[in-house]
Design a protein around this motif. Structure first.
Motif, PDB file in Angstrom:
ATOM      1  N   PHE A  86     -53.975  -8.733  21.095  1.00  0.00           N
ATOM      2  CA  PHE A  86     -55.415  -8.415  21.192  1.00  0.00           C
ATOM      3  C   PHE A  86     -55.988  -9.016  22.463  1.00  0.00           C
ATOM      4  O   PHE A  86     -55.693 -10.160  22.812  1.00  0.00           O
ATOM      5  CB  PHE A  86     -56.174  -9.020  20.006  1.00  0.00           C
ATOM      6  N   LEU A  87     -56.875  -8.263  23.083  1.00  0.00           N
ATOM      7  CA  LEU A  87     -57.563  -8.761  24.272  1.00  0.00           C
ATOM      8  C   LEU A  87     -59.056  -8.830  23.964  1.00  0.00           C
ATOM      9  O   LEU A  87     -59.655  -7.841  23.498  1.00  0.00           O
ATOM     10  CB  LEU A  87     -57.295  -7.800  25.434  1.00  0.00           C
ATOM     11  N   PHE A  88     -59.645  -9.993  24.228  1.00  0.00           N
ATOM     12  CA  PHE A  88     -61.080 -10.208  23.995  1.00  0.00           C
ATOM     13  C   PHE A  88     -61.766 -10.505  25.322  1.00  0.00           C
ATOM     14  O   PHE A  88     -61.194 -11.162  26.203  1.00  0.00           O
ATOM     15  CB  PHE A  88     -61.310 -11.411  23.072  1.00  0.00           C
ATOM     16  N   ARG A 133     -50.850   0.794  23.430  1.00  0.00           N
ATOM     17  CA  ARG A 133     -51.975  -0.084  23.787  1.00  0.00           C
ATOM     18  C   ARG A 133     -53.292   0.384  23.168  1.00  0.00           C
ATOM     19  O   ARG A 133     -54.331  -0.139  23.499  1.00  0.00           O
ATOM     20  CB  ARG A 133     -52.154  -0.089  25.317  1.00  0.00           C
ATOM     21  N   LYS A 134     -53.252   1.359  22.295  1.00  0.00           N
ATOM     22  CA  LYS A 134     -54.501   2.039  21.912  1.00  0.00           C
ATOM     23  C   LYS A 134     -54.938   1.786  20.478  1.00  0.00           C
ATOM     24  O   LYS A 134     -55.600   2.629  19.892  1.00  0.00           O
ATOM     25  CB  LYS A 134     -54.305   3.550  22.091  1.00  0.00           C
ATOM     26  N   LEU A 135     -54.621   0.648  19.924  1.00  0.00           N
ATOM     27  CA  LEU A 135     -54.842   0.493  18.486  1.00  0.00           C
ATOM     28  C   LEU A 135     -56.279   0.187  18.081  1.00  0.00           C
ATOM     29  O   LEU A 135     -56.629   0.336  16.911  1.00  0.00           O
ATOM     30  CB  LEU A 135     -53.911  -0.605  17.946  1.00  0.00           C
ATOM     31  N   MET A 136     -57.119  -0.241  19.019  1.00  0.00           N
ATOM     32  CA  MET A 136     -58.487  -0.608  18.637  1.00  0.00           C
ATOM     33  C   MET A 136     -59.259   0.560  18.026  1.00  0.00           C
ATOM     34  O   MET A 136     -60.286   0.353  17.384  1.00  0.00           O
ATOM     35  CB  MET A 136     -59.261  -1.162  19.838  1.00  0.00           C
ATOM     36  N   VAL A 139     -66.092  -9.496  22.496  1.00  0.00           N
ATOM     37  CA  VAL A 139     -65.674  -8.289  21.787  1.00  0.00           C
ATOM     38  C   VAL A 139     -64.173  -8.076  22.006  1.00  0.00           C
ATOM     39  O   VAL A 139     -63.623  -8.483  23.035  1.00  0.00           O
ATOM     40  CB  VAL A 139     -66.469  -7.056  22.297  1.00  0.00           C
ATOM     41  N   ALA A 140     -63.536  -7.461  21.021  1.00  0.00           N
ATOM     42  CA  ALA A 140     -62.125  -7.091  21.166  1.00  0.00           C
ATOM     43  C   ALA A 140     -62.099  -5.774  21.938  1.00  0.00           C
ATOM     44  O   ALA A 140     -62.775  -4.809  21.557  1.00  0.00           O
ATOM     45  CB  ALA A 140     -61.489  -6.929  19.798  1.00  0.00           C
ATOM     46  N   VAL A 141     -61.364  -5.728  23.030  1.00  0.00           N
ATOM     47  CA  VAL A 141     -61.408  -4.542  23.890  1.00  0.00           C
ATOM     48  C   VAL A 141     -60.084  -3.792  23.927  1.00  0.00           C
ATOM     49  O   VAL A 141     -60.022  -2.669  24.434  1.00  0.00           O
ATOM     50  CB  VAL A 141     -61.843  -4.902  25.328  1.00  0.00           C
ATOM     51  N   GLN A 142     -59.047  -4.403  23.405  1.00  0.00           N
ATOM     52  CA  GLN A 142     -57.751  -3.725  23.417  1.00  0.00           C
ATOM     53  C   GLN A 142     -56.838  -4.376  22.382  1.00  0.00           C
ATOM     54  O   GLN A 142     -56.893  -5.587  22.177  1.00  0.00           O
ATOM     55  CB  GLN A 142     -57.106  -3.858  24.806  1.00  0.00           C
ATOM     56  N   TRP A 153     -66.591  -1.307  28.922  1.00  0.00           N
ATOM     57  CA  TRP A 153     -65.311  -1.282  28.207  1.00  0.00           C
ATOM     58  C   TRP A 153     -65.028   0.121  27.704  1.00  0.00           C
ATOM     59  O   TRP A 153     -65.961   0.827  27.306  1.00  0.00           O
ATOM     60  CB  TRP A 153     -65.342  -2.243  27.015  1.00  0.00           C
ATOM     61  N   SER A 154     -63.761   0.495  27.658  1.00  0.00           N
ATOM     62  CA  SER A 154     -63.453   1.824  27.129  1.00  0.00           C
ATOM     63  C   SER A 154     -63.695   1.848  25.623  1.00  0.00           C
ATOM     64  O   SER A 154     -64.044   2.867  25.049  1.00  0.00           O
ATOM     65  CB  SER A 154     -62.014   2.225  27.442  1.00  0.00           C
TER      66      SER A 154
END
Ligand SMILES: O=C(O)CCC(=O)C(=O)O
Length: 192
Positions: free
Chosen positions: A175-177, A9-12, A39-42, A188-189
């Motif tokens: 992708f999560l936005f 889950r950590k590709l951003m 923004v893309a968050v994940q 956001w992380s």
């Protein structure tokens, strides 16, 4: 990078991934779905094949990745995955999120395609019992996607996927936005 059976889950944090987000946003149809300030968050990677097989029972995506813990009555379900912190925010936050699933491989009916319960994203947060009852009532639609295709969904949409019996590797970048700002002092992380 660590992965579980399904993916990571950590590709951003990867430059190529942020470049891919920028490329996706150049597409007019995607641009019409994702508000300009989002923004893309994940970004999660999922891979499914007869050799690397898994299924996901019906659920909604209720967790978002955040930088730090904030104590607030409306925040629940704190968890940690791959060293990242997640929280379940109120529905008012979740219903604003958008997910895009970019299919690297063809995903036919036999390849573990997502099945979704139409309209369920508009019903707020559902218990497992309510989710199962709604699926019986409304039925689920299996959503094959061609190679290079993008499937857009609200994370509150009830979704599930079966084990693969076909021959695809069914690799997906999910992708999560979300909106740039979060309530309650949450951050956001990662956002890009
Ligand atoms: O890719 C799948 O089959 C399921 C993914 C999923 O359930 C999720 O992203 O929440």
């Amino acid at each position: 990078m660590t992965t579980d059976a399904a993916g990571t889950r950590k590709l951003m944090r990867m430059v190529w991934c942020r470049r891919l987000v920028a490329d996706l946003r150049q597409n007019a149809e995607i641009d019409a779905i994702i508000p300009p300030d989002y923004v893309a968050v994940q970004c999660s990677y999922f891979e499914k094949s007869q050799d690397r097989n898994w299924l996901v029972p019906i659920h909604q995506d209720l967790s978002i990745p955040v930088a730090a813990r904030v104590e607030h009555a409306e925040l629940s379900g704190w968890s940690e995955k791959e060293g990242e912190l997640f929280v379940q925010p109120p529905v008012s936050v979740l219903e604003r999120m958008v997910a895009l699933r970019l299919h690297i491989d063809p995903c036919g009916m036999e390849d573990g395609a997502l099945s979704v319960v139409p309209g369920s994203h508009a019903l707020g947060r559902l218990s497992t019992e309510a989710a199962i009852a709604l699926r019986s009532e409304r039925g689920a639609v299996v959503c094959p996607v061609s190679q290079g295709g993008v499937f857009a969904m609200r994370p509150l949409l009830l979704h599930a996927s079966s084990r693969a019996t076909g021959n695809s590797g069914r690799r997906v970048l999910h992708f999560l936005f979300g909106p740039p700002q979060l309530p309650f002092g949450l951050r956001w992380s990662f956002s890009g």
